[in-house]
Design an enzyme around this catalytic site. Structure first.
Site, PDB file in Angstrom:
ATOM      1  N   GLU A 152       1.700  14.972   6.462  1.00 58.67           N
ATOM      2  CA  GLU A 152       2.772  14.408   5.622  1.00 58.67           C
ATOM      3  C   GLU A 152       3.766  13.549   6.413  1.00 58.67           C
ATOM      4  O   GLU A 152       4.932  13.916   6.599  1.00 58.67           O
ATOM      5  CB  GLU A 152       3.517  15.524   4.893  1.00 58.67           C
ATOM      6  CG  GLU A 152       2.657  16.286   3.913  1.00 58.67           C
ATOM      7  CD  GLU A 152       3.436  17.297   3.083  1.00 58.67           C
ATOM      8  OE1 GLU A 152       4.557  17.663   3.472  1.00 58.67           O
ATOM      9  OE2 GLU A 152       2.909  17.722   2.044  1.00 58.67           O
ATOM     10  N   GLU A 301      -3.483  20.351  -0.140  1.00 54.30           N
ATOM     11  CA  GLU A 301      -2.625  21.535  -0.247  1.00 54.30           C
ATOM     12  C   GLU A 301      -2.200  21.680  -1.705  1.00 54.30           C
ATOM     13  O   GLU A 301      -1.916  20.680  -2.372  1.00 54.30           O
ATOM     14  CB  GLU A 301      -1.342  21.350   0.577  1.00 54.30           C
ATOM     15  CG  GLU A 301      -1.553  21.217   2.060  1.00 54.30           C
ATOM     16  CD  GLU A 301      -0.226  21.040   2.811  1.00 54.30           C
ATOM     17  OE1 GLU A 301       0.844  21.231   2.212  1.00 54.30           O
ATOM     18  OE2 GLU A 301      -0.281  20.698   3.999  1.00 54.30           O
ATOM     19  N   TRP A 309      10.575  26.099  -1.477  1.00 48.24           N
ATOM     20  CA  TRP A 309      11.578  25.072  -1.201  1.00 48.24           C
ATOM     21  C   TRP A 309      12.262  24.520  -2.451  1.00 48.24           C
ATOM     22  O   TRP A 309      13.125  23.651  -2.350  1.00 48.24           O
ATOM     23  CB  TRP A 309      10.936  23.907  -0.432  1.00 48.24           C
ATOM     24  CG  TRP A 309       9.556  23.517  -0.907  1.00 48.24           C
ATOM     25  CD1 TRP A 309       8.370  23.828  -0.306  1.00 48.24           C
ATOM     26  CD2 TRP A 309       9.204  22.761  -2.085  1.00 48.24           C
ATOM     27  NE1 TRP A 309       7.307  23.320  -1.022  1.00 48.24           N
ATOM     28  CE2 TRP A 309       7.790  22.662  -2.118  1.00 48.24           C
ATOM     29  CE3 TRP A 309       9.939  22.169  -3.109  1.00 48.24           C
ATOM     30  CZ2 TRP A 309       7.097  21.994  -3.141  1.00 48.24           C
ATOM     31  CZ3 TRP A 309       9.259  21.504  -4.122  1.00 48.24           C
ATOM     32  CH2 TRP A 309       7.864  21.425  -4.133  1.00 48.24           C
TER      33      TRP A 309
HETATM   34  C1  GAL Z   1       3.907  20.911   2.612  1.00 54.28           C
HETATM   35  C2  GAL Z   1       3.509  21.013   4.078  1.00 54.28           C
HETATM   36  C3  GAL Z   1       2.992  22.397   4.412  1.00 54.28           C
HETATM   37  C4  GAL Z   1       3.921  23.453   3.854  1.00 54.28           C
HETATM   38  C5  GAL Z   1       4.072  23.249   2.369  1.00 54.28           C
HETATM   39  C6  GAL Z   1       4.952  24.266   1.686  1.00 54.28           C
HETATM   40  O1  GAL Z   1       4.761  19.848   2.391  1.00 54.28           O
HETATM   41  O2  GAL Z   1       2.522  20.071   4.376  1.00 54.28           O
HETATM   42  O3  GAL Z   1       2.896  22.510   5.813  1.00 54.28           O
HETATM   43  O4  GAL Z   1       5.155  23.362   4.482  1.00 54.28           O
HETATM   44  O5  GAL Z   1       4.646  21.984   2.151  1.00 54.28           O
HETATM   45  O6  GAL Z   1       5.029  24.012   0.299  1.00 54.28           O
END
Ligand code: GAL
Length: 663
Positions: A152, A301, A309
């Site tokens: 990212e 992912e 978050w």
């Molecule tokens: C993504 C990131 C991952 C993890 C994930 C959590 O943005 O690539 O490493 O942090 O968020 O939601």
């Protein structure tokens, strides 16, 4: 239109796994549970720099090789990530200049991630070394099927190295200062530059030309950084091994088309975050990622139930991950990986959803994934080498997005919302639509929509005009054809180089305080946020589809939407930002006239997608996005590959799916 050359030979399911967080004794049980869930792939190592190179030039890959081998015994393949999003402490301590500098001139601290300067030559050298060493060791390992560069990309850096690089970049684009000064109209507010060093790296708002070029510079910086690693890896790879980067949803920090050029496939990280999925928005995002390479992509992912978050990290509902997965596959995903497998005891993301908790036991969510793993295995053979079919295309332009976001003119004008305003009526009707770059070929589509194509080049306009002249249906919307590629106003009225094709031009544009009535034959609606006053240029061949009603002095009675018979095709010019119902009515008319039909008629909330093989075989994917059961009647008899049944109608459970071929 579609390229299947990098399409994997199966549908993959898996997760990001961090064996370096665990003692090796723990791996066996993790891997047993992965296998039981039907996993076919994991992604490893994208944050493991300190474990792979604990001191400068000293590599330790043995643990990784053992992990890859143990996974392979369970028939789980590996994607390796280069670890450059997480530089180790020895590196930032020895070479503090590799740390990025933020907008306020502060050097970042060690201890989070992405704290590197993307243009630092020292960092490039370190990245090349670790990526190259990994590739030397694993490039021909038959269990490693693909590579992800970094993780990212996002951070712009404002250090002195980046300033110098920015000036070099501008020099290569404009050649001389006279040209730059002219194209940016720098006599305005006495900005005239007499040497390159005087040009600021923009913090906050600035000259539109400078703002746009800075975004391009960030694009250039990451493209270059990524290429450094690709060049270090590629020579070591066995044939057919691909390289990707995992992009982030609507992130607009750089031009993703440019970054995708050197990649074999695009991938992205899809998180619903807070709230519930809106499948018109996520469908647009999947289609955008597919458009980066005009190829199937990976969801590298996705959330195992919840993230950590968002402001409220609500979970998915039971079964919902199935709907999300099939929705992605319907739009061209060939892989579905959860982030992450198991909760680490510490580290910044302790509360994030996982499949297995810190004790090593499966969470309740694991059973949903296990069911999905079995479904993927059943349907993989029928989906191999299929790609989404598309009759319509929407153009998604980073230049236009940046130009508009910097000068919204109405606080509620948002490029992405306006884009989705055109994507949604298609999505909810099961119209298969591609999303492509304004520079991509247009052949093969019946309808092309160019939402707010604010920055327009002459070649793009020529291609769009030619598409319509040859019989295509083209939809131009407000704010289109206003700027050139230096973000300066074009010397003619909107839609600029597309005036002839549109048969109309914009006399003026208005940010609206109050909605204004819009009247068409067949529907009445309202313009909100934005209204353009259209003037017909070719009255013989142009029909006024809708006019503004009373209420706004400059717009009352004026043309709001026109359609121009142009060559063998038609060009719509939509000057009003319509309310949802009117937008829907307008899109229905356009779809009818363009002769575009849905993939399948389904009840509201049930989506139907179509993937087609090179031999023409069709696979229909149906997804119930709601938490109530739905019945779908089919116009033909089909085999549902999820349960082997031959059906003419389906009872879809909440968040249920079906994968159908005609019998
Ligand atoms: C993504 C990131 C991952 C993890 C994930 C959590 O943005 O690539 O490493 O942090 O968020 O939601």
């Amino acid at each position: 239109m579609q390229d299947t050359s990098s399409t994997p030979r199966r549908l993959h399911i898996g997760a990001a796994y961090y064996p370096e967080h665990w003692s090796e004794e723990d791996w066996a049980e993790d891997i047993r549970l992965m296998r039981a869930a039907g996993f076919t792939v994991v992604r490893l190592a994208e944050f493991a720099w300190s474990s792979m190179e604990p001191a400068e030039g000293q590599f330790n890959f043995d643990w990784l090789e053992r992990a890859i081998a143990q996974l392979s015994e369970a028939e789980i393949l590996t994607v390796l990530g280069t670890p450059t999003a997480a530089p180790p402490a020895w590196l930032t301590q020895t070479y503090p200049q590799t740390l990025a500098t933020d907008e306020n001139g502060r050097r970042l601290q060690h201890g989070n991630r992405c704290h590197y300067c993307v243009n630092s030559p020292t960092y490039h050298a370190a990245a090349r070394r670790i990526a190259g060493a990994m590739a030397e060791r694993f490039g021909k390992n038959p269990d490693v099927i693909g590579w992800q560069i970094d993780n990212e990309f996002w951070r712009p850096c404002y250090c002195e190295i980046c300033q110098v690089e920015f000036h070099r970049f501008l020099q290569s684009r404009y050649g001389d200062l006279e040209t730059l000064n002219r194209r940016w109209s720098t006599a305005y507010w006495s900005q005239t530059y007499f040497n390159w060093e005087q040009i600021p790296v923009p913090r906050g708002n600035h000259n539109p030309g400078l703002m746009l070029e800075h975004k391009r510079f960030i694009t250039h910086s990451y493209t270059h950084f990524q290429k450094t690693q690709i060049d270090a890896i590629r020579p070591h790879l066995a044939p057919g091994i691909w390289i990707t980067h995992n992009f982030m949803g609507w992130f607009d920090g750089f031009d993703h088309y440019d970054l995708s050029q050197e990649l074999d496939i695009a991938s992205w990280d899809w998180y619903v975050g807070m709230g519930r999925n809106d499948y018109a928005i996520s469908g647009a995002m999947h289609a955008i990622v597919r458009g980066y390479k005009n190829r199937n992509f990976w969801v590298m992912e996705t959330q195992p139930n919840q993230v950590n978050w968002a402001s409220i990290n609500n979970s998915l509902e039971p079964g919902e991950t199935r709907a999300l997965a099939w929705h992605a596959v319907g739009h061209g995903a060939d892989a579905w990986l959860y982030w992450q497998w198991r909760s680490a005891y510490s580290g910044q993301e302790q509360y994030h959803g996982t499949l297995v908790d810190q004790s090593g036991q499966p969470r309740p969510f694991y059973s949903d994934v296990k069911a999905l793993g079995a479904d993927f295995a059943k349907c993989s053979p029928v989906l191999i080498d299929t790609v989404p079919a598309a009759q319509a295309a929407l153009l998604y332009s980073f230049d236009s997005r940046w130009a508009i976001q910097n000068q919204r003119h109405h606080r509620d004008f948002d490029y992405v919302k306006h884009f989705v305003h055109y994507y949604r009526p298609l999505a909810i009707r099961n119209i298969s639509a591609a999303v492509i770059s304004p520079d991509a070929p247009l052949d093969g589509y019946k309808l092309v929509v160019a939402p707010a194509l604010n920055v327009l080049t002459e070649p793009q306009a020529n291609a769009l005009s030619e598409f319509a002249r040859a019989g295509g249906h083209l939809v131009l919307t407000l704010r289109t054809g206003m700027k050139d590629d230096a973000n300066a106003l074009l010397p003619m009225r909107q839609p600029g180089w597309l005036r002839e094709a549109a048969g109309a031009e914009v006399e003026d544009y208005y940010a609206l305080l109050e909605p204004v009535a819009v009247q068409a034959e067949g529907w009445d609606g309202r313009a909100q946020i934005w209204g353009e006053r259209l003037k017909v240029l070719d009255s013989e061949n142009t029909h006024v589809v809708a006019r503004y009603g009373a209420g706004h002095g400059w717009l009352a009675g004026q043309a709001a939407i026109t359609v121009h018979n142009y060559g063998a095709g038609k060009v719509y010019f939509v000057g009003a930002y319509l309310d949802d119902a009117a937008q829907d009515a307008l899109c229905v008319t356009i779809l009818r006239e363009a002769g575009i039909h849905p993939v399948l008629e389904t009840p509201a909330g049930v989506e139907a997608c179509l993937r087609v093989g090179a031999d023409g075989h069709e696979v229909f994917i149906l997804i119930n996005h709601g938490n109530a059961s739905q019945t779908v009647w089919l116009p033909w008899q089909a085999c549902n590959h999820l349960n082997g049944q031959i059906v003419t109608h389906l009872a879809l459970e909440p968040y249920g799916a079906a994968v159908l071929t005609l019998v």
